[in-house]
Design a protein around this motif. Structure first.
Motif, PDB file in Angstrom:
ATOM      1  N   ALA A   6     -36.564  84.362 -13.767  1.00  0.00           N
ATOM      2  CA  ALA A   6     -37.391  83.722 -12.739  1.00  0.00           C
ATOM      3  C   ALA A   6     -38.016  84.743 -11.801  1.00  0.00           C
ATOM      4  O   ALA A   6     -39.027  84.458 -11.163  1.00  0.00           O
ATOM      5  CB  ALA A   6     -36.554  82.727 -11.932  1.00  0.00           C
ATOM      6  N   LEU A  32     -41.524  84.463  -9.533  1.00  0.00           N
ATOM      7  CA  LEU A  32     -41.390  84.581  -8.083  1.00  0.00           C
ATOM      8  C   LEU A  32     -42.174  85.773  -7.546  1.00  0.00           C
ATOM      9  O   LEU A  32     -42.760  85.701  -6.463  1.00  0.00           O
ATOM     10  CB  LEU A  32     -39.910  84.691  -7.699  1.00  0.00           C
ATOM     11  CG  LEU A  32     -39.078  83.439  -7.990  1.00  0.00           C
ATOM     12  CD1 LEU A  32     -37.598  83.743  -7.872  1.00  0.00           C
ATOM     13  CD2 LEU A  32     -39.486  82.300  -7.093  1.00  0.00           C
ATOM     14  N   GLU A  74     -35.238  79.075 -10.049  1.00  0.00           N
ATOM     15  CA  GLU A  74     -35.989  79.934  -9.133  1.00  0.00           C
ATOM     16  C   GLU A  74     -35.376  79.904  -7.738  1.00  0.00           C
ATOM     17  O   GLU A  74     -35.255  80.942  -7.074  1.00  0.00           O
ATOM     18  CB  GLU A  74     -37.455  79.502  -9.091  1.00  0.00           C
ATOM     19  CG  GLU A  74     -38.175  79.753 -10.398  1.00  0.00           C
ATOM     20  CD  GLU A  74     -39.512  79.053 -10.488  1.00  0.00           C
ATOM     21  OE1 GLU A  74     -40.369  79.551 -11.245  1.00  0.00           O
ATOM     22  OE2 GLU A  74     -39.710  78.014  -9.827  1.00  0.00           O
TER      23      GLU A  74
END
Length: 109
Positions: free
Chosen positions: A49, A53, A9
């Motif tokens: 990711a 996020l 991430e």
């Protein structure tokens, strides 16, 4: 907020920030898979990711209608270039309390 993110991430967040600097743009950027892999070492798992996020409010994603949720072209044809997802890092979100952001994102699910 960075303290609670996984390595993939963090790498993903850094990619659009760097790309924005490279292309001298203040808004959303697109990153092709060739650049994502060769310049940033971000494979399919780390690329995914962006969904977490976005849920945390750290990244805004303009999802191309030509692509599925994993970013792959729906009707791939090598003769045509499909529109890429566009990303914007919401830098102000990194000033919020990480535990609160995560709790809110997980309970809204």
């Amino acid at each position: 907020m960075l303290l609670v993110l996984e390595d993939g991430e963090v790498a993903f967040v850094m990619m659009p920030l760097d790309e924005r600097q490279r292309v001298d743009r203040a808004d959303r950027v697109k990153v092709g898979s060739d650049v994502r892999l060769s310049e940033y070492g971000i494979g399919r798992n780390s690329y995914a990711a962006h969904r977490a996020l976005a849920r945390f409010g750290l990244v805004s994603v303009d999802i191309s209608s030509d692509r599925d949720e994993n970013g792959r072209s729906r009707d791939f044809d090598p003769r045509f270039f499909r529109v890429l997802h566009r990303f914007l890092v919401n830098e102000g979100a990194f000033h919020e309390d990480a535990v609160e952001v995560l709790s809110k994102a997980l309970t809204l699910r």
